[in-house]
Design a protein around this motif. Structure first.
Motif, short mmCIF file in Angstrom:
data_model
loop_
_atom_site.label_atom_id
_atom_site.label_comp_id
_atom_site.label_asym_id
_atom_site.label_seq_id
_atom_site.Cartn_x
_atom_site.Cartn_y
_atom_site.Cartn_z
N VAL A 1 0.89 -1.12 -0.02
CA VAL A 1 -0.07 -0.15 -0.07
C VAL A 1 0.84 1.17 0.02
O VAL A 1 1.75 1.40 0.97
CB VAL A 1 -0.87 0.02 1.16
CG1 VAL A 1 -1.84 1.04 1.23
CG2 VAL A 1 -1.71 -1.34 1.24
N PHE A 2 0.83 2.07 -0.97
CA PHE A 2 1.67 3.03 -1.16
C PHE A 2 0.81 4.55 -1.09
O PHE A 2 -0.03 4.67 -1.90
CB PHE A 2 2.47 3.06 -2.60
CG PHE A 2 3.10 4.20 -2.68
CD1 PHE A 2 4.71 4.02 -2.47
CD2 PHE A 2 2.92 5.51 -2.95
CE1 PHE A 2 5.62 4.93 -2.50
CE2 PHE A 2 3.91 6.60 -3.25
CZ PHE A 2 5.17 6.40 -2.85
N ALA A 3 1.05 5.60 -0.19
CA ALA A 3 0.41 6.64 0.08
C ALA A 3 1.29 7.94 -0.31
O ALA A 3 2.35 8.08 0.24
CB ALA A 3 -0.03 6.67 1.52
N GLY A 4 0.67 8.69 -1.21
CA GLY A 4 1.47 9.90 -1.61
C GLY A 4 0.63 10.96 -2.46
O GLY A 4 -0.66 10.44 -2.74
N ASP A 5 1.40 11.97 -2.26
CA ASP A 5 0.51 13.27 -2.94
C ASP A 5 0.94 13.73 -4.26
O ASP A 5 0.16 14.40 -5.02
CB ASP A 5 0.36 14.25 -1.93
CG ASP A 5 1.81 15.09 -1.92
OD1 ASP A 5 1.95 16.21 -2.45
OD2 ASP A 5 3.02 14.32 -1.56
N ASP A 6 2.13 13.54 -4.71
CA ASP A 6 2.57 14.19 -5.78
C ASP A 6 2.81 13.25 -7.10
O ASP A 6 2.62 12.13 -7.08
CB ASP A 6 3.90 14.66 -5.37
CG ASP A 6 4.34 16.13 -6.04
OD1 ASP A 6 3.80 16.27 -6.91
OD2 ASP A 6 5.29 17.04 -5.46
N GLY B 1 -2.66 1.99 -4.31
CA GLY B 1 -2.15 3.25 -4.05
C GLY B 1 -3.13 4.29 -3.58
O GLY B 1 -4.21 3.87 -3.64
N VAL B 2 -2.60 5.25 -2.87
CA VAL B 2 -3.76 6.22 -2.10
C VAL B 2 -3.14 7.73 -2.36
O VAL B 2 -2.09 8.10 -2.02
CB VAL B 2 -3.75 5.95 -0.48
CG1 VAL B 2 -4.67 6.96 0.09
CG2 VAL B 2 -3.96 4.39 -0.05
N LEU B 3 -3.93 8.17 -3.19
CA LEU B 3 -3.57 9.63 -3.70
C LEU B 3 -4.12 10.53 -2.35
O LEU B 3 -5.25 10.19 -2.00
CB LEU B 3 -4.27 10.20 -4.68
CG LEU B 3 -4.09 11.69 -5.30
CD1 LEU B 3 -2.67 11.76 -5.79
CD2 LEU B 3 -4.96 12.01 -6.52
#
Length: 248
Positions: free
Chosen positions: A196-201, A218-220
């Motif tokens: 599970v990958f969480a990131g904003d950019d 993924g989690v935007l």
């Protein structure tokens, strides 16, 4: 990139997950200078509880160098990918990528300082093997900074440009967050888990794609029309709430 098919929040993490976390814009709010950000102790505690729950399968995946990540999360030291994956650490195992700074990057740093002098508010961040040009404090200079970066990259073999939130970076070619996630997924304690990958950019899109490739998601963080992420959280506070609920 695929278009977001859902704006749903992610499910809570379970014991079969491996968690990969971007830092700036995901766990901490942006600041005018990267050195000004602070991680709330409660968030650090939640991440530590999740590390126990996931038997160590929690990693930071950031554009920051490892030394900055360790200082920000002190005394907690996690597996981490720094400089967009150019630096990689899992326990005592450190990647063999060279941190030797090419002479051309030193020269670029000097030219970048001249650019910043001509455009007050532009920040030049020396990351050792990488160099970042921030215009958060000079949004009117965005075009000048990006034009400078595209012109300079032509004379910097072995490097690529990495655009981000009010920043463009010169980073070693072949390093990205997706490759870092895949490398960690081949090693314990991450191997065999659901990433599970969480990131904003934009820098996190390769991480979302890699997580999906390895059977996870993924989690935007924030709003963007085109993304590889399956789920979305509104902001940093929503990330904190999700981590807290998962840790409980």
């Amino acid at each position: 990139m695929a278009t977001v098919s859902t704006s749903s929040p992610p499910p809570l993490l379970d014991a079969d997950c491996a968690l990969f976390l971007d830092v700036d814009g995901t766990l901490v709010e942006f600041a005018d200078h990267p050195a000004e950000v602070r991680l709330a102790p409660a968030v650090r505690d939640d991440i530590e509880r999740l590390t126990d729950m996931l038997h160590g399968a929690v990693a930071l995946v950031s554009g920051r160098p490892l030394a900055q990540l360790d200082a920000l999360f002190d005394p907690l030291q996690l597996p981490a990918a720094g400089l967009h994956g150019h630096q990689l650490r899992n326990g005592d195992l450190l990647s063999a990528n060279s941190d030797q700074v090419p002479e051309r990057l030193h020269a670029l740093h000097q030219r970048s300082m001249q650019l910043a002098h001509a455009h007050p508010g532009v920040l030049v961040e020396n990351k050792g093997s990488a160099l970042a040009l921030h215009w958060r404090g000079a949004v009117h200079s965005a075009d000048a900074v990006t034009a400078f970066a595209h012109a300079q990259i032509q004379a910097l073999p072995g490097y690529r440009l990495q655009p981000g939130n009010h920043v463009v970076e010169f980073v070693p070619a072949g390093s990205d967050k997706g490759s870092a996630l895949s490398a960690l997924m081949r090693q314990p304690p991450f191997a065999g888990r659901r990433p599970v990958f969480a990131g904003d950019d934009l820098t996190d899109e390769s991480g979302f794609a890699a997580a999906t490739h390895h059977g996870g998601w993924g989690v935007l963080v924030g709003a963007r029309a085109d993304t590889q992420a399956r789920y979305r959280l509104a902001d940093v506070d929503a990330v904190h709430a999700w981590l807290l609920a998962s840790a409980r």
